[in-house]
Design a protein around this motif. Sequence first.
Motif, PDB file in Angstrom:
ATOM      1  N   ALA A 128      -5.337  -1.543   1.493  1.00 31.72           N
ATOM      2  CA  ALA A 128      -4.599  -2.306   2.735  1.00 31.72           C
ATOM      3  C   ALA A 128      -3.142  -1.747   3.001  1.00 31.72           C
ATOM      4  N   HIS A 129      -2.754  -1.977   4.288  1.00 34.76           N
ATOM      5  CA  HIS A 129      -1.710  -1.351   4.638  1.00 34.76           C
ATOM      6  C   HIS A 129      -0.449  -2.427   4.328  1.00 34.76           C
ATOM      7  N   SER A 130      -0.559  -3.655   4.717  1.00 37.76           N
ATOM      8  CA  SER A 130       0.021  -4.661   4.248  1.00 37.76           C
ATOM      9  C   SER A 130      -0.704  -5.949   3.767  1.00 37.76           C
ATOM     10  N   VAL A 183       7.557  11.626   4.570  1.00 37.23           N
ATOM     11  CA  VAL A 183       6.783  10.973   5.482  1.00 37.23           C
ATOM     12  C   VAL A 183       5.228  10.621   5.293  1.00 37.23           C
ATOM     13  N   GLY A 184       5.057   9.698   6.127  1.00 31.50           N
ATOM     14  CA  GLY A 184       3.384   9.388   5.789  1.00 31.50           C
ATOM     15  C   GLY A 184       2.472  10.229   6.533  1.00 31.50           C
ATOM     16  N   ASP A 185       1.155  10.148   6.054  1.00 28.40           N
ATOM     17  CA  ASP A 185       0.232  11.077   6.737  1.00 28.40           C
ATOM     18  C   ASP A 185       0.059  10.617   8.257  1.00 28.40           C
ATOM     19  N   GLY A 186      -0.041   9.126   8.331  1.00 29.21           N
ATOM     20  CA  GLY A 186      -0.390   8.641   9.500  1.00 29.21           C
ATOM     21  C   GLY A 186       0.983   8.893  10.263  1.00 29.21           C
ATOM     22  N   GLU A 187       2.211   8.835   9.749  1.00 28.03           N
ATOM     23  CA  GLU A 187       3.501   9.113  10.633  1.00 28.03           C
ATOM     24  C   GLU A 187       3.329  10.493  11.257  1.00 28.03           C
ATOM     25  N   CYS A 188       2.543  11.537  10.724  1.00 27.11           N
ATOM     26  CA  CYS A 188       2.207  12.777  11.379  1.00 27.11           C
ATOM     27  C   CYS A 188       1.786  12.888  12.537  1.00 27.11           C
ATOM     28  N   GLY A 234      12.515   3.715   9.914  1.00 37.67           N
ATOM     29  CA  GLY A 234      11.564   2.727  10.091  1.00 37.67           C
ATOM     30  C   GLY A 234      10.804   2.817  11.304  1.00 37.67           C
ATOM     31  N   SER A 235      11.331   3.496  12.494  1.00 41.64           N
ATOM     32  CA  SER A 235      10.748   3.874  13.689  1.00 41.64           C
ATOM     33  C   SER A 235      10.088   5.133  13.196  1.00 41.64           C
ATOM     34  N   LEU A 236       8.837   5.189  12.968  1.00 41.35           N
ATOM     35  CA  LEU A 236       8.126   6.376  12.588  1.00 41.35           C
ATOM     36  C   LEU A 236       8.333   7.634  13.273  1.00 41.35           C
ATOM     37  N   GLY A 237       8.538   8.852  12.544  1.00 38.02           N
ATOM     38  CA  GLY A 237       8.737  10.306  13.164  1.00 38.02           C
ATOM     39  C   GLY A 237      10.350  10.691  13.423  1.00 38.02           C
ATOM     40  N   GLY A 249       0.800  -1.385  -0.147  1.00 35.93           N
ATOM     41  CA  GLY A 249      -0.125  -0.068  -0.056  1.00 35.93           C
ATOM     42  C   GLY A 249       0.732   1.296   0.018  1.00 35.93           C
ATOM     43  N   GLY A 250       1.746   1.589   1.099  1.00 31.50           N
ATOM     44  CA  GLY A 250       2.399   2.808   1.330  1.00 31.50           C
ATOM     45  C   GLY A 250       3.666   2.709   0.153  1.00 31.50           C
ATOM     46  N   SER A 251       4.107   1.571  -0.454  1.00 33.74           N
ATOM     47  CA  SER A 251       4.828   1.954  -1.617  1.00 33.74           C
ATOM     48  C   SER A 251       4.391   2.121  -2.728  1.00 33.74           C
ATOM     49  N   VAL A 260      -2.852   7.887  -3.853  1.00 31.77           N
ATOM     50  CA  VAL A 260      -3.969   6.616  -3.499  1.00 31.77           C
ATOM     51  C   VAL A 260      -3.063   5.358  -2.844  1.00 31.77           C
ATOM     52  N   LYS A 261      -3.436   4.878  -1.917  1.00 29.21           N
ATOM     53  CA  LYS A 261      -2.792   3.788  -1.178  1.00 29.21           C
ATOM     54  C   LYS A 261      -2.765   2.574  -1.888  1.00 29.21           C
ATOM     55  N   GLY A 262      -1.754   1.802  -2.110  1.00 30.14           N
ATOM     56  CA  GLY A 262      -2.041   0.706  -3.163  1.00 30.14           C
ATOM     57  C   GLY A 262      -2.141   0.815  -4.824  1.00 30.14           C
ATOM     58  N   GLN A 268      -3.682   4.826   7.560  1.00 37.14           N
ATOM     59  CA  GLN A 268      -2.489   4.156   8.070  1.00 37.14           C
ATOM     60  C   GLN A 268      -2.612   2.747   8.161  1.00 37.14           C
ATOM     61  N   LEU A 269      -1.788   2.267   9.302  1.00 38.66           N
ATOM     62  CA  LEU A 269      -1.981   0.906   9.762  1.00 38.66           C
ATOM     63  C   LEU A 269      -3.301   0.301   9.981  1.00 38.66           C
ATOM     64  N   ASP A 270      -4.147   1.048  10.906  1.00 37.82           N
ATOM     65  CA  ASP A 270      -5.135   0.696  11.451  1.00 37.82           C
ATOM     66  C   ASP A 270      -6.442   0.982  10.695  1.00 37.82           C
ATOM     67  N   SER A 287      11.544   8.654   5.676  1.00 31.95           N
ATOM     68  CA  SER A 287      11.087   8.291   6.893  1.00 31.95           C
ATOM     69  C   SER A 287       9.946   7.434   7.124  1.00 31.95           C
ATOM     70  N   LYS A 288       9.345   7.122   6.399  1.00 28.75           N
ATOM     71  CA  LYS A 288       8.105   6.201   6.430  1.00 28.75           C
ATOM     72  C   LYS A 288       8.996   4.887   5.804  1.00 28.75           C
ATOM     73  N   GLY A 289      10.003   4.637   6.653  1.00 28.25           N
ATOM     74  CA  GLY A 289      10.917   3.515   5.952  1.00 28.25           C
ATOM     75  C   GLY A 289      10.341   2.090   5.619  1.00 28.25           C
ATOM     76  N   HIS A 290       9.057   1.822   6.057  1.00 25.49           N
ATOM     77  CA  HIS A 290       8.298   0.448   5.762  1.00 25.49           C
ATOM     78  C   HIS A 290       8.213   0.411   4.346  1.00 25.49           C
ATOM     79  N   ALA A 291       8.220   1.612   3.669  1.00 22.04           N
ATOM     80  CA  ALA A 291       8.077   1.492   2.206  1.00 22.04           C
ATOM     81  C   ALA A 291       9.321   1.168   1.292  1.00 22.04           C
TER      82      ALA A 291
HETATM   83  C1  LIG Z   1       7.328   4.746  15.977  1.00 25.73           C
HETATM   84  C2  LIG Z   1       6.407   3.363  15.304  1.00 25.73           C
HETATM   85  N1  LIG Z   1       5.005   3.280  15.752  1.00 25.73           N
HETATM   86  C3  LIG Z   1       4.563   2.319  14.888  1.00 25.73           C
HETATM   87  C4  LIG Z   1       5.225   1.608  13.835  1.00 25.73           C
HETATM   88  C5  LIG Z   1       4.242   0.553  13.007  1.00 25.73           C
HETATM   89  N2  LIG Z   1       3.936   1.211  12.031  1.00 25.73           N
HETATM   90  C6  LIG Z   1       4.526   0.922  10.624  1.00 25.73           C
HETATM   91  S1  LIG Z   1       3.822   1.375   9.253  1.00 25.73           S
HETATM   92  C7  LIG Z   1       2.530   2.205  10.439  1.00 25.73           C
HETATM   93  C8  LIG Z   1       1.373   3.200   9.528  1.00 25.73           C
HETATM   94  C9  LIG Z   1       2.114   4.178   9.059  1.00 25.73           C
HETATM   95  O1  LIG Z   1       1.293   4.852   8.358  1.00 25.73           O
HETATM   96  P1  LIG Z   1       1.468   6.209   7.257  1.00 25.73           P
HETATM   97  O2  LIG Z   1       2.497   7.092   7.890  1.00 25.73           O
HETATM   98  O3  LIG Z   1       0.156   6.861   6.953  1.00 25.73           O
HETATM   99  O4  LIG Z   1       2.135   5.114   6.090  1.00 25.73           O
HETATM  100  P2  LIG Z   1       1.634   4.737   4.673  1.00 25.73           P
HETATM  101  O5  LIG Z   1       0.271   4.780   4.858  1.00 25.73           O
HETATM  102  O6  LIG Z   1       1.944   5.652   3.685  1.00 25.73           O
HETATM  103  O7  LIG Z   1       2.156   3.418   4.623  1.00 25.73           O
HETATM  104  C10 LIG Z   1       2.692   1.826  11.637  1.00 25.73           C
HETATM  105  C11 LIG Z   1       2.026   2.371  12.622  1.00 25.73           C
HETATM  106  C12 LIG Z   1       6.351   1.846  13.549  1.00 25.73           C
HETATM  107  N3  LIG Z   1       6.990   1.623  12.477  1.00 25.73           N
HETATM  108  N4  LIG Z   1       6.923   3.091  14.208  1.00 25.73           N
END
Ligand SMILES: Cc1ncc(C[n+]2csc(CCOP(=O)(O)OP(=O)(O)O)c2C)c(N)n1
Length: 290
Positions: free
Chosen positions: A256-258, A148-153, A119-122, A34-36, A243-245, A183-185, A69-73
């Motif tokens: 979906a996030h993942s 940065v991600g919007d959820g990350e904010c 990877g650690s958001l923020g 999604g976030g990639s 658009v996510k995904g 975001q994730l949830d 900063s949204k290192g999961h992508a």
């Molecule tokens: C400090 C921290 N808390 C929780 C997570 C787990 N986590 C990974 S991605 C994510 C949601 C991020 O949402 P967003 O920034 O909007 O990213 P995008 O939708 O662009 O992928 C969360 C909560 C994390 N990586 N770091």
Amino acid sequence: MTKQEKMQELRVFAEQIRLETLRIIGSLGFGHVGGSMSMVEAMAVLYGAEMKVDPANPRWEGRDWFVLSKGHAGPVMYAALGLKGYYPVSDAYRLNQAGTHFPSHTDRNLTAGVDLTAGSLGQGIGEAVGAALGLKIQGRDSRVYVAVGDGECDEGAVWEAAQFAVHYGLSNLVCLVDDNKRQLDGPVEEVMSQGQGIGAKFSAFGWKTLEVEEGNDVEAVYDALEQARECHGAPTCIILHTVKGKGASFAEPTGAHSSQPTREEWKEALTEAEARYEKIRAQGKGGGES
Ligand SMILES: Cc1ncc(C[n+]2csc(CCOP(=O)(O)OP(=O)(O)O)c2C)c(N)n1
């Protein structure tokens, strides 16, 4: 090269990044599709036009810096770097496997071209601010870009960094917010409402702020980055409404996030991505449909 030709080149690059990102995550079978996908066009413009880098010398001192900063992508960055020539892109088809140079979250000690670990958001925006200040003190003309991600904010550390960047007048810093509304949830607005919006917050902190309604359009991203170069005395924030995904048939409809799609769903998404890439390439050669 005319601007039109450049945009065509960037559109081809973007679809190639999208395809390779899917292949990279597909090598593991699951991950942050999604976030990639929402970041594809931003990566294409940064590495295809905006940034001064040297793939043969990733730590070249005169380079521009990029921090995801949204290192999961990570996968979308690995695709862009591989296609840019830092390594054969197929090297990244070992995402998160034992001994890999391509962890799911970006790591500067493992991957050529990754400037700072995230990877650690923020945290990544604070790293970028530090890099921008360091480069400014050194008198370099290098620029620093951070995504940065919007959820990350939701993370307070983002706003500490935002305040710092204005205090030190970091006009060599551009923050791209991937505002994909999720975001994730779930939806960002449900998890933690953003009030008047993330752009309004950056503006209140003293950043020059630009809103890009079509954040998955290379020309819109390109134009915003051009405008950012005109900003002096303050950092620039570019809100990319994305658009996510985007472009992954198993992820875009749900945002979906993942994702852990079935073998058939992977196959379908890859086939679609290959077709899109071939079509846009053919258009550039004058052979496609209009
Ligand atoms: C400090 C921290 N808390 C929780 C997570 C787990 N986590 C990974 S991605 C994510 C949601 C991020 O949402 P967003 O920034 O909007 O990213 P995008 O939708 O662009 O992928 C969360 C909560 C994390 N990586 N770091």
